[in-house]
Design an enzyme around this catalytic site. Structure first.
Site, PDB file in Angstrom:
ATOM      1  N   GLY A  75       0.819  -1.219   0.000  1.00  0.00           N
ATOM      2  CA  GLY A  75       0.000   0.000   0.000  1.00  0.00           C
ATOM      3  C   GLY A  75       0.844   1.257   0.000  1.00  0.00           C
ATOM      4  N   LEU A  76       2.144   1.114  -0.304  1.00  0.00           N
ATOM      5  CA  LEU A  76       3.003   2.309  -0.352  1.00  0.00           C
ATOM      6  C   LEU A  76       3.250   2.762  -1.797  1.00  0.00           C
ATOM      7  CD1 LEU A  76       5.601   1.411   2.449  1.00  0.00           C
ATOM      8  CD2 LEU A  76       3.550   2.821   2.643  1.00  0.00           C
ATOM      9  N   GLY A  77       2.471   2.228  -2.705  1.00  0.00           N
ATOM     10  CA  GLY A  77       2.547   2.695  -4.099  1.00  0.00           C
ATOM     11  C   GLY A  77       3.774   2.213  -4.852  1.00  0.00           C
ATOM     12  N   SER A  79       4.136  -0.202  -7.117  1.00  0.00           N
ATOM     13  CA  SER A  79       3.959  -0.456  -8.561  1.00  0.00           C
ATOM     14  C   SER A  79       3.923   0.867  -9.320  1.00  0.00           C
ATOM     15  CB  SER A  79       2.705  -1.295  -8.824  1.00  0.00           C
ATOM     16  OG  SER A  79       1.542  -0.577  -8.484  1.00  0.00           O
ATOM     17  N   ALA A  80       3.300   1.882  -8.728  1.00  0.00           N
ATOM     18  CA  ALA A  80       3.272   3.202  -9.389  1.00  0.00           C
ATOM     19  C   ALA A  80       4.684   3.769  -9.495  1.00  0.00           C
ATOM     20  CB  ALA A  80       2.382   4.163  -8.602  1.00  0.00           C
ATOM     21  N   ALA A  81       5.471   3.620  -8.415  1.00  0.00           N
ATOM     22  CA  ALA A  81       6.833   4.165  -8.422  1.00  0.00           C
ATOM     23  C   ALA A  81       7.699   3.462  -9.470  1.00  0.00           C
ATOM     24  CB  ALA A  81       7.450   4.051  -7.023  1.00  0.00           C
ATOM     25  N   ASP A 123      -1.714   7.397  -6.836  1.00  0.00           N
ATOM     26  CA  ASP A 123      -0.369   6.842  -6.675  1.00  0.00           C
ATOM     27  C   ASP A 123       0.582   7.373  -7.744  1.00  0.00           C
ATOM     28  OD1 ASP A 123      -1.696   5.355  -4.799  1.00  0.00           O
ATOM     29  OD2 ASP A 123      -0.783   3.444  -5.357  1.00  0.00           O
TER      30      ASP A 123
HETATM   31  O1  PMV Z   1      -3.713   0.604  -0.498  1.00  0.00           O
HETATM   32  P1  PMV Z   1      -3.463   1.713  -1.403  1.00  0.00           P
HETATM   33  O2  PMV Z   1      -2.317   2.555  -1.016  1.00  0.00           O
HETATM   34  O3  PMV Z   1      -3.477   1.330  -2.847  1.00  0.00           O
HETATM   35  O4  PMV Z   1      -4.645   2.784  -1.197  1.00  0.00           O
HETATM   36  C1  PMV Z   1      -5.947   2.600  -1.597  1.00  0.00           C
HETATM   37  C2  PMV Z   1      -6.702   3.855  -1.318  1.00  0.00           C
HETATM   38  C3  PMV Z   1      -8.199   3.705  -1.537  1.00  0.00           C
HETATM   39  O5  PMV Z   1      -8.789   4.958  -1.205  1.00  0.00           O
HETATM   40  C4  PMV Z   1      -8.792   2.648  -0.632  1.00  0.00           C
HETATM   41  C5  PMV Z   1      -8.528   3.346  -2.972  1.00  0.00           C
HETATM   42  C6  PMV Z   1      -8.279   4.443  -3.974  1.00  0.00           C
HETATM   43  O6  PMV Z   1      -8.313   4.097  -5.165  1.00  0.00           O
HETATM   44  O7  PMV Z   1      -8.116   5.612  -3.626  1.00  0.00           O
END
Ligand code: PMV
Length: 286
Positions: A75-77, A79-81, A123
């Site tokens: 969830g720290l992005g 893949s985007a980085a 992201d």
């Molecule tokens: O888990 P992450 O960092 O990909 O965050 C998701 C954030 C959500 O608000 C749950 C989904 C989104 O698309 O914004």
């Protein structure tokens, strides 16, 4: 040969609620992904659908080497980085001349394709541009950067953003009278927090509130609760889930002097701690 890097990101406020058009605040953080691209007739590279798509969309062939400080699927992005840094390195190595906005846009479309239509433009935008960003609906506004002292705690429990978004969606359909006020409250506290952006103590209280509302939406997890409580007990101003929840990461806002104590408390609870702060560069040439 060209080497570029791009940062990861956290949500300070408003995850999940942003999916329903409420405001959210995301911030680029210092851990980075480094990507080296070299023109080559016989390309060698890591097997990654993101990287394959980067080359396909830029219409060239080359070799790639990746070094990442970001754990994937946390969830720290990450893949985007990876995608942003790869596109920038290809752009540079082959002299393609794409702008930063174009790179962010291509990166978002790659994420969308690879993730079967589910990707957040947050992201890729944050990783390309760095800094703090206010997201409202489709609009994104860069906010003045703040020197917030943050400790990220990775529960090491893998999570699926798509699954968590779907779960909140089901709750909202089944109990709109319960879920909608929670989403509204997250939106309201995000805006209130922006007024306290220079006051870390108050900001921490808003984070705690945001965490309680995320738990109410059902995206908590015993592992993230443990880390949030440990961070608060060891001196953080506040702590919350960051990102989709159901595992993944938490962030704690800390006084500078408490950062290592908070990190130690997270590690003592079997989490992986990253002491960090805002990244204001976004994608950059190394
Ligand atoms: O888990 P992450 O960092 O990909 O965050 C998701 C954030 C959500 O608000 C749950 C989904 C989104 O698309 O914004």
């Amino acid at each position: 040969m060209a080497t570029w890097s791009a940062p990861g990101k956290v949500f300070l406020f408003g995850e999940h609620a942003v999916v329903y058009g409420k405001p959210g605040v995301a911030m680029a953080i210092k851990p980075r992904v480094y990507v080296t691209v070299r023109k080559s007739r016989n390309p060698t590279r890591a097997k990654s659908p993101y990287i394959d798509e980067c080359f396909r969309r830029m219409g060239v062939r080359g070799s790639v080497y990746i070094h990442s400080q970001l754990q994937s699927s946390s969830g720290l992005g990450s893949s985007a980085a990876v995608t942003v840094a790869t596109l920038c390195a290809i752009n540079d190595e082959f002299g393609i001349g794409r702008s930063r906005d174009e790179i962010a846009d291509i990166a978002f479309n790659i994420e969308k394709k690879v993730q079967n239509g589910r990707a957040s433009p947050t992201d890729t935008y944050v990783s390309t541009n760095g800094g703090m960003v206010l997201i409202t609906g489709n609009s994104k506004r860069r906010l003045p950067p703040q020197g917030l002292q943050v400790v990220v705690g990775n529960t090491l429990v893998p999570h699926s953003t798509a699954k968590m978004v779907e779960q909140v969606g089901s709750l909202q359909k089944k109990h709109p009278d319960v879920a909608n006020p929670i989403l509204d409250a997250i939106g309201a506290l995000t805006l209130a927090a922006l007024h306290s952006i220079n006051n870390p103590k108050e900001l921490g209280q808003y984070m705690d509130m945001n965490n309680a509302l995320l738990e109410a939406l059902g995206v908590g997890h015993p592992a993230s609760s443990k880390l949030v409580l440990a961070a608060r007990a060891s001196g953080a101003y506040g702590a919350k889930i960051t990102g989709a929840g159901g595992g993944g990461c938490i962030i704690a806002l800390c006084p500078r002097r408490s950062k290592s104590r908070v990190a130690g408390a997270i590690e003592a609870c079997e989490g992986k701690a990253i002491i960090t702060t805002i990244d204001t560069d976004g994608a950059r040439k190394e």
